[in-house]
Design a protein around this motif. Sequence first.
Motif, PDB file in Angstrom:
ATOM      1  N   SER A  31      -3.115 -11.274  -0.674  1.00  0.00           N
ATOM      2  CA  SER A  31      -4.634 -10.984  -1.110  1.00  0.00           C
ATOM      3  C   SER A  31      -4.828  -9.595   0.376  1.00  0.00           C
ATOM      4  CB  SER A  31      -5.077 -11.433  -2.349  1.00  0.00           C
ATOM      5  OG  SER A  31      -5.054 -11.985  -3.101  1.00  0.00           O
ATOM      6  N   TYR A  32      -4.595  -9.834   1.405  1.00  0.00           N
ATOM      7  CA  TYR A  32      -4.534  -9.453   2.528  1.00  0.00           C
ATOM      8  C   TYR A  32      -5.066  -8.052   2.728  1.00  0.00           C
ATOM      9  CZ  TYR A  32      -4.588 -13.997   3.935  1.00  0.00           C
ATOM     10  OH  TYR A  32      -4.064 -15.472   3.984  1.00  0.00           O
ATOM     11  N   LEU A  33      -6.063  -7.519   1.427  1.00  0.00           N
ATOM     12  CA  LEU A  33      -6.256  -6.221   1.240  1.00  0.00           C
ATOM     13  C   LEU A  33      -7.506  -5.728   1.083  1.00  0.00           C
ATOM     14  CD1 LEU A  33      -6.483  -3.606  -0.322  1.00  0.00           C
ATOM     15  CD2 LEU A  33      -4.711  -3.399   0.906  1.00  0.00           C
ATOM     16  N   SER A  34      -8.387  -4.210   2.042  1.00  0.00           N
ATOM     17  CA  SER A  34      -9.515  -4.230   2.342  1.00  0.00           C
ATOM     18  C   SER A  34      -9.669  -2.514   1.796  1.00  0.00           C
ATOM     19  CB  SER A  34      -9.769  -4.107   3.463  1.00  0.00           C
ATOM     20  OG  SER A  34     -10.197  -5.481   3.731  1.00  0.00           O
ATOM     21  N   ALA A  84     -16.120  11.327  -1.218  1.00  0.00           N
ATOM     22  CA  ALA A  84     -15.911  10.770  -0.263  1.00  0.00           C
ATOM     23  C   ALA A  84     -14.670  10.318   0.265  1.00  0.00           C
ATOM     24  CB  ALA A  84     -16.662   9.330   0.094  1.00  0.00           C
ATOM     25  N   THR A  85     -13.890   9.782   1.408  1.00  0.00           N
ATOM     26  CA  THR A  85     -12.248   9.463   0.927  1.00  0.00           C
ATOM     27  C   THR A  85     -12.326   8.255   1.001  1.00  0.00           C
ATOM     28  OG1 THR A  85     -11.458  11.333   2.106  1.00  0.00           O
ATOM     29  CG2 THR A  85     -10.661   9.584   2.646  1.00  0.00           C
ATOM     30  N   TYR A  86     -11.611   7.387   0.518  1.00  0.00           N
ATOM     31  CA  TYR A  86     -11.593   6.445   0.755  1.00  0.00           C
ATOM     32  C   TYR A  86     -10.145   5.597   1.130  1.00  0.00           C
ATOM     33  CZ  TYR A  86     -15.180   6.485  -2.535  1.00  0.00           C
ATOM     34  OH  TYR A  86     -16.694   6.291  -2.975  1.00  0.00           O
ATOM     35  N   TYR A  87     -10.455   4.623   2.224  1.00  0.00           N
ATOM     36  CA  TYR A  87      -8.350   4.071   2.354  1.00  0.00           C
ATOM     37  C   TYR A  87      -8.104   2.871   2.033  1.00  0.00           C
ATOM     38  CZ  TYR A  87      -8.945   8.737   5.393  1.00  0.00           C
ATOM     39  OH  TYR A  87      -9.651   9.130   6.103  1.00  0.00           O
ATOM     40  N   CYS A  88      -6.954   2.008   2.275  1.00  0.00           N
ATOM     41  CA  CYS A  88      -7.565   1.000   2.000  1.00  0.00           C
ATOM     42  C   CYS A  88      -6.598   0.237   3.461  1.00  0.00           C
ATOM     43  CB  CYS A  88      -5.514   0.665   0.474  1.00  0.00           C
ATOM     44  SG  CYS A  88      -4.275   1.576   0.949  1.00  0.00           S
ATOM     45  N   GLN A  89      -6.371  -1.087   3.486  1.00  0.00           N
ATOM     46  CA  GLN A  89      -5.829  -1.598   4.643  1.00  0.00           C
ATOM     47  C   GLN A  89      -5.301  -3.426   4.061  1.00  0.00           C
ATOM     48  OE1 GLN A  89      -8.690  -3.825   7.164  1.00  0.00           O
ATOM     49  NE2 GLN A  89      -6.941  -4.528   8.045  1.00  0.00           N
ATOM     50  N   GLN A  90      -3.835  -3.258   4.845  1.00  0.00           N
ATOM     51  CA  GLN A  90      -3.376  -4.748   5.267  1.00  0.00           C
ATOM     52  C   GLN A  90      -4.294  -5.240   6.415  1.00  0.00           C
ATOM     53  OE1 GLN A  90      -0.924  -6.089   7.161  1.00  0.00           O
ATOM     54  NE2 GLN A  90      -0.631  -4.660   8.215  1.00  0.00           N
TER      55      GLN A  90
END
Lengths: 107, 120
Positions: A31-34, A84-90
């Motif tokens: 679940s290491y996702l932002s 807006a623009t949305y980003y995910c990050q691990q």
Amino acid sequence: DIQMTQSPSSLSASVGDRVSLTCRASQSISSYLSWYQRKPGKAPKLLIHDASSLQSGVPSRFSGSGSGTDFTLTISSLQPEDFATYYCQQSFSPPWTFGQGTRVEIK
Amino acid sequence: QVQLVQSGAEVKKPGSSVKVSCKASGGSFSSYDINWVRQAPGQGLEWLGSIIPMFGTTNYAQRFQGRVTINADESTSTAYMELSSLRSEDTAIYYCARLSRHLGGSFDMWGQGTEVIVSS
């Protein structure tokens, strides 16, 4: 390196719509996702951490779900300020990597 | 209220170096995990590396190894990122950001960004 793939790359929606953005990791990241929101000329803003935890001060219309390799950011009722623009990050293992982003545009 | 304030925009020649600063106000700077992330025009976000001032430990993205140096001055609560051998592809906005371990490794605080233009 863990590759993060977001889809779609862009979408058009209207105020009040429910929208879902997808992020897929090339391997399990638990679940290491932002999730972040970025508006032109501004720094990214943290919305969701640990895949589904709402960051303090973020409206409750934002929610996150998923674990392993597949994740979703949902905006329950799109507001004008959400374009807006949305980003995910691990954050499972370095190097920390981001998706290429999903641009949410006004229909 | 903790804030990260970065230095101003830079215009550099190819082959030169740039050094960007990130000053923290409020909070315990030494224990922060300060990271550097960039966004080139039309591109996504890319992580360059990080430092924990308290331990002086650094971690760099492999593709920038040998070109990026991150350090910190605890006395002024300032972190620095230096990128050398600049090329046009390094034109980007560079951000410092705090990584929060108790928020699952997310970046919960960002500087305002520093635009770096590499042009002859």
